[in-house]
Enzyme design. Structure first.
Site, PDB file in Angstrom:
ATOM      1  N   PRO A   1       2.398  -5.549  -1.626  1.00 38.20           N
ATOM      2  CG  PRO A   1       4.225  -6.716  -0.770  1.00 38.20           C
ATOM      3  CD  PRO A   1       3.693  -5.329  -0.961  1.00 38.20           C
ATOM      4  CD  GLU A   2      -3.290  -4.812  -3.084  1.00 37.73           C
ATOM      5  OE1 GLU A   2      -4.468  -5.198  -3.154  1.00 37.73           O
ATOM      6  OE2 GLU A   2      -2.833  -3.893  -3.781  1.00 37.73           O
TER       7      GLU A   2
END
Length: 296
Positions: free
Chosen positions: A2-3
């Site tokens: 997850p960015e």
DNA sequence: AATTCGCCCTGTCGGC
DNA sequence: TGCCGACAGGGCGAAT
């Protein structure tokens, strides 16, 4: 994985659902995800009310308040973290199917399984669930709503989201050192929120080889890079994030940005622009994919 | 100063 | 079919 776009997707989804909810109890089912706080500390959230959900880089900041004070619950999703809201009586799934190739339909709210490490029960009967099979995620707690109380947050550079291109370009240039483009993009102390997926996608978009020394690029090329970073992040958010394997939004549904990726995860496959086989190597300890035809 | 390495973790996948 | 090693990687601290 997850960015910024994934975390922003969760932030938006949670914000719609959790603000105003009153905490009744907090159950920590696996303490190893906690950093600088204990299960008892988390239990102390009972009586607090969720006021807002913020984000800095890849960190979610859940702001809570009570008459006597304010507190921030910090969540980092690590690699496989999922922070979801389950309304009272919601139909849940018992399956956590992985998305590898092909696509997965939204699965809705989660059930509580062996990988669910935190359950925040609210007065409405709804529950905030943190699930993270690989347990690279972290949960922290600090007094107040200022970020100065948290060492992890203090280290972060400015958030990459919708940053002015000129500002981003000058930051990248200033902080380049003698490092590769990719290394600088991944450095959360330079600019916060970019991870392996969006770093590779931005380099491809800007037609720059990720292994090049950033300080060797012209001002125009760095400006291209800044614009590309903004574009890939913007598209990622518009697509509700990249669900390559584990990522889901706050409602348990997948994003669609995996359908738009040009290079990430495609090493050895033909470039979608020129057809050359995409190259793959390790840069900054991360698998990096680029096109030797399109990127110079 | 910059880079590399080891650590934390488990699900997935290719090879035999 | 089953076992095994390799791999995925964000962030941190230690070593180089």
């Amino acid at each position: 994985m997850p960015e910024l776009p994934e975390v922003e997707t969760v932030r938006r989804g949670l914000s719609e659902r959790i603000v105003g909810e009153l905490v009744v109890s907090v159950e920590i089912r696996h303490g190893s995800i906690l950093e600088d706080c204990t299960s008892d500390d988390l239990g102390g959230l009972a009586g607090f009310r969720f006021a807002s959900v913020d984000r800095r880089g890849k960190y979610l900041l859940l702001r809570l308040e009570l008459a006597k004070g304010k507190i921030t619950l910090v969540v980092h999703l690590g690699m496989t973290g999922q922070l979801t809201w389950r309304a009272k009586g919601a139909t849940v799934t018992d399956r956590f199917r992985k998305l590898v190739s092909g696509y997965r339909k939204s699965e809705g709210p989660h059930s509580i399984d062996a990988h669910t490490h935190m359950v925040v029960v609210c007065a409405s009967g709804g529950e905030l669930l943190f699930r993270d099979p690989r347990r690279f995620g972290r949960i922290l707690l600090f007094e107040g709503w200022g970020d100065g109380n948290c060492r992890r947050l203090e280290r972060l550079g400015p958030d990459a989201w919708r940053m002015d291109h000129g500002t981003l370009a000058s930051i990248l240039k200033e902080r380049a050192g003698r490092r590769a483009v990719k290394t600088v993009l991944l450095d959360q102390g330079v600019v916060a929120g970019i991870g392996n997926i969006y770093a590779d996608e931005a380099c491809f978009q800007a037609r720059i080889r990720p292994g090049r020394t950033l300080s060797g690029l012209s001002g125009l090329r760095i400006a291209d890079l800044a614009r590309a970073v903004d574009e890939v992040l913007e598209k990622g958010v518009r697509n509700a994030g990249t669900s390559f394997r584990d990522f889901v939004g706050a409602d348990g549904s997948d994003g669609s940005n995996q359908e738009d990726l040009k290079v990430y995860g495609r090493g050895g496959s033909p470039c979608l622009v020129c057809g050359k086989s995409l190259r793959s190597a390790s840069i900054a300890q991360r698998t990096t994919v680029w096109c030797s035809g399109c990127q110079t």
